[in-house]
Design an enzyme around this catalytic site. Structure first.
Site, PDB file in Angstrom:
ATOM      1  N   GLU A  85    -126.966  35.839 -19.632  1.00 18.02           N
ATOM      2  CA  GLU A  85    -127.576  34.780 -18.832  1.00 18.02           C
ATOM      3  C   GLU A  85    -127.358  35.029 -17.339  1.00 18.02           C
ATOM      4  O   GLU A  85    -126.259  35.386 -16.910  1.00 18.02           O
ATOM      5  CB  GLU A  85    -126.959  33.438 -19.234  1.00 18.02           C
ATOM      6  CG  GLU A  85    -127.617  32.224 -18.622  1.00 18.02           C
ATOM      7  CD  GLU A  85    -127.075  30.917 -19.198  1.00 18.02           C
ATOM      8  OE1 GLU A  85    -127.701  29.871 -18.977  1.00 18.02           O
ATOM      9  OE2 GLU A  85    -126.023  30.949 -19.874  1.00 18.02           O
ATOM     10  N   CYS A 109    -128.513  30.450 -24.164  1.00 18.44           N
ATOM     11  CA  CYS A 109    -127.169  29.853 -24.231  1.00 18.44           C
ATOM     12  C   CYS A 109    -127.157  28.507 -24.948  1.00 18.44           C
ATOM     13  O   CYS A 109    -127.196  28.456 -26.172  1.00 18.44           O
ATOM     14  CB  CYS A 109    -126.574  29.742 -22.830  1.00 18.44           C
ATOM     15  SG  CYS A 109    -124.760  29.588 -22.861  1.00 18.44           S
ATOM     16  N   VAL A 148     -89.394  31.025 -19.173  1.00 18.07           N
ATOM     17  CA  VAL A 148     -90.540  31.353 -20.024  1.00 18.07           C
ATOM     18  C   VAL A 148     -91.820  31.536 -19.207  1.00 18.07           C
ATOM     19  O   VAL A 148     -92.594  32.466 -19.436  1.00 18.07           O
ATOM     20  CB  VAL A 148     -90.733  30.258 -21.097  1.00 18.07           C
ATOM     21  CG1 VAL A 148     -92.102  30.384 -21.766  1.00 18.07           C
ATOM     22  CG2 VAL A 148     -89.631  30.346 -22.143  1.00 18.07           C
ATOM     23  N   SER A 150     -88.184  33.886 -12.177  1.00 20.83           N
ATOM     24  CA  SER A 150     -87.012  33.023 -12.321  1.00 20.83           C
ATOM     25  C   SER A 150     -86.176  33.337 -13.547  1.00 20.83           C
ATOM     26  O   SER A 150     -85.048  32.839 -13.667  1.00 20.83           O
ATOM     27  CB  SER A 150     -87.449  31.563 -12.390  1.00 20.83           C
ATOM     28  OG  SER A 150     -88.146  31.321 -13.609  1.00 20.83           O
ATOM     29  N   LYS A 165    -135.210  28.082 -19.308  1.00 19.90           N
ATOM     30  CA  LYS A 165    -134.259  27.424 -20.204  1.00 19.90           C
ATOM     31  C   LYS A 165    -134.707  25.983 -20.450  1.00 19.90           C
ATOM     32  O   LYS A 165    -135.064  25.262 -19.523  1.00 19.90           O
ATOM     33  CB  LYS A 165    -132.858  27.454 -19.591  1.00 19.90           C
ATOM     34  CG  LYS A 165    -131.734  27.075 -20.541  1.00 19.90           C
ATOM     35  CD  LYS A 165    -130.375  27.378 -19.895  1.00 19.90           C
ATOM     36  CE  LYS A 165    -129.232  27.110 -20.847  1.00 19.90           C
ATOM     37  NZ  LYS A 165    -127.923  27.471 -20.233  1.00 19.90           N
TER      38      LYS A 165
END
Length: 733
Positions: free
Chosen positions: A45, A175, A360, A357, A114
């Site tokens: 697209e 789309c 996680v 740091s 479209k």
């Protein structure tokens, strides 16, 4: 025989307004399609201008340059003797449309606008385009003079039509028309259209890749035919990453499928289709034939061209293939890394700077950069010349040859542990060990002198000395002292990012990486303008739960033993004083809620569109095995108070890789106010009334024994507890 055709579906990594680069990638895809024997090529697209031009679609320049690109395509010898359609914006009678333009041998055959635009999630198409609403109708489109001089055409058809070749018929969806309940492929199939092409701009979200495959298979299972789904891939200037996964389906089976993530800019897949298989499949479905006999016809654009020839006896039909889907952990490994690569090579910067740091979140960000380096090395070894060119350009070294991810990571990633007197030796050691394992250029600094200087300025101005809570200070003092540390880390990050390549004898600067996850953003558990403020954030759309799962996966995927200790450590900001060298502050204790609970709040707020009372009504049953109605009420009210207090932080949230359906990103995905009435008086009173009624009745319908932690796991979501439904893009939520 004239019954077998070879079609090509292209995945392109286009860039908004990069008309030269977009043209070259389109030409490369056409050349590769021809070399693979295809006589029909389709692409994604708005591939000519790039999908994410946004308000540039209001500029006449965007339309002019798109026509200029099409003129180059029409003139190119590469485009000779192959039927092509490309995606571009077109203005007709002063209305802007998102279109497919089909052409063959310097003749434009059809402009197909479209018909159904997308307005959910990150899409805002009706801001720039209008729907074509005239079903099965065409009008005359008067071509620009630059095109007329090439094609000798003054007008061409624009509208809802199909292309009829000597051997088959080709129709179009764009789309959203595939996702819509009234998809155009149904009437197209009933009218005898055998090949349906869909140029798409579908972006990545975790656990979404199956959706397109299901829809494409379903489209051809019910009505027969071949469906060609061509999607963009990459970051074309926005938070989203287009998902790739282009594919071809025939009669309910996928016969060819492209990659979801990759660093190369052009991917072409082909399929060999037997048209007689389509016709046989359709005639066996009697109910379909009865409907087709009464179906209103589409205008047909006849072209003297065939996609097949008499030598097709030597062609082998493409058999069905098994679609394998990446796990969420693999999607996190690859998607944000590819997004970062696109951002880096197009930004003109020389690498990344990351405050590491030892927790996680920053660890996940570092691992994603290491994944990017691994993919770069793999791509270069496979002969991807553009990747090699880009990495040499970034490093300003024309003879550089990446081979080892650790060595490349040392050149592209600078990590820094920014210690204060409140930082523990354990986190410093974990950060250093991880940096050593991935190869980043790492160094620690101590920021205490800068913190003392800032406090000194305040004391000189006011005569007062703020203290931490543990030393007798009030909550306001305690919070201010934490924020000083966090904000100074942001200032220092940008200082080092601007100068570290100078220190290392290289030109340019570094992009500062943020590492705040989607749950912290939702809760507002961050300091405004601290390390969450950065240039880009690859994990800003990913939950803490998924990040932990990703690190478990990355530990063995990249052999990073340090991740074991990082995963075992409780999440902490380390901004309050230590006690005997040990942390006294944890994230979940500070927030007053767990990360698992935050994920549920997020999904209910955004994905299920719940206000405070609706959220309480759902959670009082889901959490009935662990909380009383009163406790659920207090959790919900606490969340909404925190959400309201901190919502303003979303207006400055670092641009983040979009991955989660409940992202609170204010600028694009989550359009809500940033100034709220904190007490939610009416809403909370409604909750209190419900709790009082439940307490009086002493009854509540119990749910099953599934806990909130299980509900928020990486492979489950809250839809298991409520009526499962799909959003407008078909994503299970």
């Amino acid at each position: 025989m004239g019954r077998k055709v070879v079609v090509a579906v292209c995945t392109l990594n286009q860039w908004a307004l990069d008309f030269e680069g977009n043209l070259n990638r389109i030409l490369q895809s056409i050349q590769e399609a021809k070399e693979m024997g295809a006589l029909y090529r389709t692409g994604p697209e708005l591939e000519v201008c790039g999908y994410s031009c946004e308000d540039h679609f209001h500029e006449p320049d965007t339309f002019l340059h798109s026509w200029q690109v099409l003129a180059e395509l029409l003139k190119s010898a590469t485009c000779k003797d192959i039927l092509i359609d490309v995606g571009m914006p077109v203005q007709h009678r002063n209305v802007s449309y998102n279109c497919r333009v089909a052409f063959l041998n310097k003749k434009i055959l059809l402009i197909r606008p479209k018909m159904i635009l997308c307005e959910d999630g990150n899409y805002r198409e009706t801001r720039w385009f209008s729907c074509w609403t005239k079903e099965r109708q065409v009008e005359d489109y008067y071509l620009p003079r630059m095109i007329t001089s090439i094609t000798n055409q003054t007008v061409v058809p624009i509208g809802d039509a199909v292309i009829s070749t000597r051997d088959t018929c080709i129709g179009f969806e764009i789309c959203e028309e595939l996702w819509n309940p009234q998809s155009r492929h149904i009437p197209l199939s009933l009218d005898g259209v055998e090949i349906i092409s869909n140029g798409s701009g579908s972006y990545m979200e975790l656990r979404k890749a199956y959706v397109t495959v299901d829809l494409v298979k379903s489209a051809t299972f019910k009505s027969g035919g071949a469906y060609l789904f061509s999607n963009l891939r990459g970051c074309d200037g926005q938070r989203i990453y287009f998902n790739g996964c282009s594919c071809v389906a025939v009669n309910g089976e996928i016969v060819s499928r492209g990659l979801q993530f990759a660093l190369h800019d052009v991917e072409v897949i082909t399929a060999t289709i037997d048209l007689e298989d389509i016709r046989s499949y359709r005639t066996q479905i009697s109910s379909r034939s009865h409907l087709a006999a009464a179906n209103a016809p589409f205008p047909r654009i006849t072209v003297d061209f065939a996609l097949s020839d008499d030598e097709d006896i030597y062609l082998t039909i493409s058999p069905p293939v098994e679609c394998k889907y990446l796990t969420p952990e693999e999607e996190i490994e690859l998607g944000p890394a590819c997004w970062l690569w696109d951002y880096l090579r197009r930004s003109g910067q020389g690498g990344f700077f990351l405050p590491l740091s030892g927790g996680v979140d920053s660890t996940s960000t570092a691992c994603i950069v290491y994944s990017m380096c691994t993919q770069i090395c793999d791509a270069v070894q496979k002969g991807e010349s553009q990747v090699l060119y880009d990495v040499r350009k970034i490093l300003c070294q024309s003879d550089y040859m990446p081979s080892d991810p650790m060595e490349l990571c040392n050149r592209l990633l600078v990590t820094c542990y920014m210690a204060s007197e409140n930082s523990s030796q354990e986190t410093k050691q974990r950060a250093s060990q991880l940096a050593n394992e991935i190869g980043s250029y790492h160094f620690p600094i101590v920021i205490d002198s800068a913190v003392s200087a800032v406090i000194g300025i305040f004391t000189t101005a006011t005569g007062l000395v703020p203290k931490f809570r543990s030393k007798g200070g009030c909550p306001r003092q305690n919070l201010a002292l934490q924020n000083i540390q966090a904000r100074l880390r942001m200032v220092l990050s940008y200082l080092f990012a601007q100068l570290m390549l100078w220190v290392r004898g290289r030109p340019g600067g570094l992009l500062v990486l943020g590492s705040s996850n989607v749950d912290e953003a939702l809760r507002g558990y961050m300091t405004k303008y601290d390390c969450s403020s950065a240039d880009v954030n690859p994990i800003g759309g990913i939950s803490k739960t998924d990040l932990k799962s990703f690190l478990h996966y990355a530990k063995s995927r990249f052999f990073l033993p340090s991740l074991s200790e990082i995963l075992q450590a409780p999440p902490t900001a380390e901004l309050e004083p230590l006690s005997d060298g040990q942390i006294t502050q944890t994230d979940e204790q500070d927030m007053g809620m767990t990360y698992a609970e935050l994920s549920e709040f997020g999904r209910l707020r955004k994905t299920f569109h719940c206000g405070p009372f609706s959220m309480f009504q759902k959670l009082v049953h889901v959490w009935s095995n662990k909380c009383t109605p009163q406790e659920v009420a207090e959790k919900v009210k606490h969340f909404f108070r925190c959400y309201a207090i901190n919502r303003h932080k979303m207006t400055v949230l670092t641009p983040s890789y979009h991955a989660e359906t409940y992202s609170p990103d204010d600028n694009r995905f989550d359009h809500r106010p940033f100034l709220y009435r904190v007490h939610w008086n009416w809403q909370f009173k409604t909750i209190d009334d419900a709790v009082a009624q439940m307490t009086k009745d002493k009854r509540i319908k119990l749910s099953d024994s599934t806990t909130v932690q299980e509900v928020s796991g990486s492979n489950t979501n809250i839809a298991a507890h409520f009526n499962m439904r799909r959003d407008r893009k078909g994503v299970l939520i």
